[in-house]
Design a protein around this motif. Structure first.
Motif, mmCIF file in Angstrom:
data_model
loop_
_atom_site.group_PDB
_atom_site.id
_atom_site.type_symbol
_atom_site.label_atom_id
_atom_site.label_comp_id
_atom_site.label_asym_id
_atom_site.label_seq_id
_atom_site.Cartn_x
_atom_site.Cartn_y
_atom_site.Cartn_z
ATOM 1 N N PHE A 56 0.831 -1.194 0.000
ATOM 2 C CA PHE A 56 0.000 0.000 0.000
ATOM 3 C C PHE A 56 0.873 1.255 0.000
ATOM 4 C CE2 PHE A 56 -3.341 -2.664 2.320
ATOM 5 C CZ PHE A 56 -4.095 -2.852 1.177
ATOM 6 N N ASN A 77 3.468 1.057 -4.489
ATOM 7 C CA ASN A 77 2.290 1.874 -4.815
ATOM 8 C C ASN A 77 2.723 3.295 -5.160
ATOM 9 O OD1 ASN A 77 -0.469 1.944 -5.237
ATOM 10 N ND2 ASN A 77 -0.986 2.424 -3.118
ATOM 11 N N MET A 271 -5.225 2.644 -1.379
ATOM 12 C CA MET A 271 -5.478 1.204 -1.300
ATOM 13 C C MET A 271 -6.179 0.700 -2.557
ATOM 14 S SD MET A 271 -6.683 0.607 2.647
ATOM 15 C CE MET A 271 -5.484 0.349 3.967
#
Length: 294
Positions: A56, A77, A271
């Motif tokens: 994440f 991410n 997310m």
């Protein structure tokens, strides 16, 4: 493929993909593990069938790579927090320029039309430069690679950093942490900065040498440093409350609130971007941000 998250996710995110919570059986059968690096480290050895790890977080410097089998693909991410972190960077620039929250009358620095040096040309650096256009800044970017060079007036290699820090009125560090970037903003590099230079860090704390920054700010009261990230102690906790930089009136800071930790909307959006990348991996579409050099 079986996807397991180290975190209990909001139900609306589970509509993107079927994702299981981390029971022992789920972890054993997991093909994909998604979560924050510190939590992934705790369960990685239980995952016997793993093919993919998706964080994440934008950075992966906290991952214990020695625990991860070489065949497992790792994805960060990166870019998921670009705009909110860039907004925060400009908040720190303005706070430092105008002396926000300092109990004395500091000289207010003007930033309109000044030279902005962005160290790191990824998603965050790109948005910092783009927002700088509102202040008519002259944007210089130094990086190993660039997401979008059109937002910069000039670009160059990061190896030329010493040359460019001498010309900058504002320096923004957006670098990830790795062996090449650790302590890259040190006293030797920064001791030649211009008068009234503002330095901001929204990358990783350890990309700035804390002792070197303390020395610089102690010697040069005209230089101002603002950061949203701090340096980690032996337990891996940021030294927000104990940093010696708080002794100085040319230091400004926030407690790692630029990204997910400061705003639930930002966290959920990030997310969802990570989960979408997992979906791409499973369906054979083009994935983003594979980590290869660590």
């Amino acid at each position: 493929m079986k996807v397991v998250s180290t975190e209990k996710l909001p139900e609306k995110l589970k509509t993107i993909l079927i994702i299981d919570d981390p029971t022992s059986k789920d972890l054993e059968d997991a093909d994909v593990l998604i979560g924050w690096p510190s939590r992934i480290n705790l369960v990685i050895e239980k995952c016997k069938n793993l093919k993919m790890i998706q964080t994440f977080s934008a950075g992966v410097d906290n991952l214990e790579f020695k625990l991860i089998p070489p065949h497992v693909k790792i994805f960060s991410n990166a870019g998921a927090y670009a705009l909110p972190v860039a907004e925060h960077a400009w908040g720190l620039i303005l706070a430092a320029a105008k002396g926000v929250n300092i109990k004395e009358r500091l000289t207010a620095y003007q930033i309109y039309g000044r030279t902005l040096l962005v160290v790191g040309g990824g998603g965050i650096g790109t948005e910092v430069a783009r927002l700088g256009r509102s202040f008519k800044t002259f944007n210089v970017g130094i990086s190993r690679s660039f997401k979008d060079i059109t937002v910069f007036d000039k670009t160059d290699e990061i190896t030329k950093a010493k040359e460019y820090v001498r010309e900058a009125d504002i320096i923004v560090d957006t670098l990830p942490l790795n062996l090449k970037t650790k302590g890259i903003l040190n006293y030797d590099l920064l001791s030649g900065v211009k008068k009234n230079c503002i330095i901001v860090n929204v990358g990783r704390g350890e990309t700035v040498d804390e002792d070197g920054m303390f020395k610089l700010l102690s010697e040069r009261n005209d230089v101002r440093f603002a950061t949203d990230v701090f340096w980690k102690d032996a337990e891996g906790k940021e030294n927000f409350f104990t940093s010696k930089l708080w002794k100085l009136n040319n230091f400004f800071a926030t407690f790692h609130t630029a990204g997910a930790y400061g705003n639930n909307e930002v966290m959920v959006n990030a997310m969802s971007i990570a989960i979408d990348n997992v979906k791409r991996f499973i369906t054979g579409e083009e994935t983003r941000n594979e980590v290869k050099n660590f």
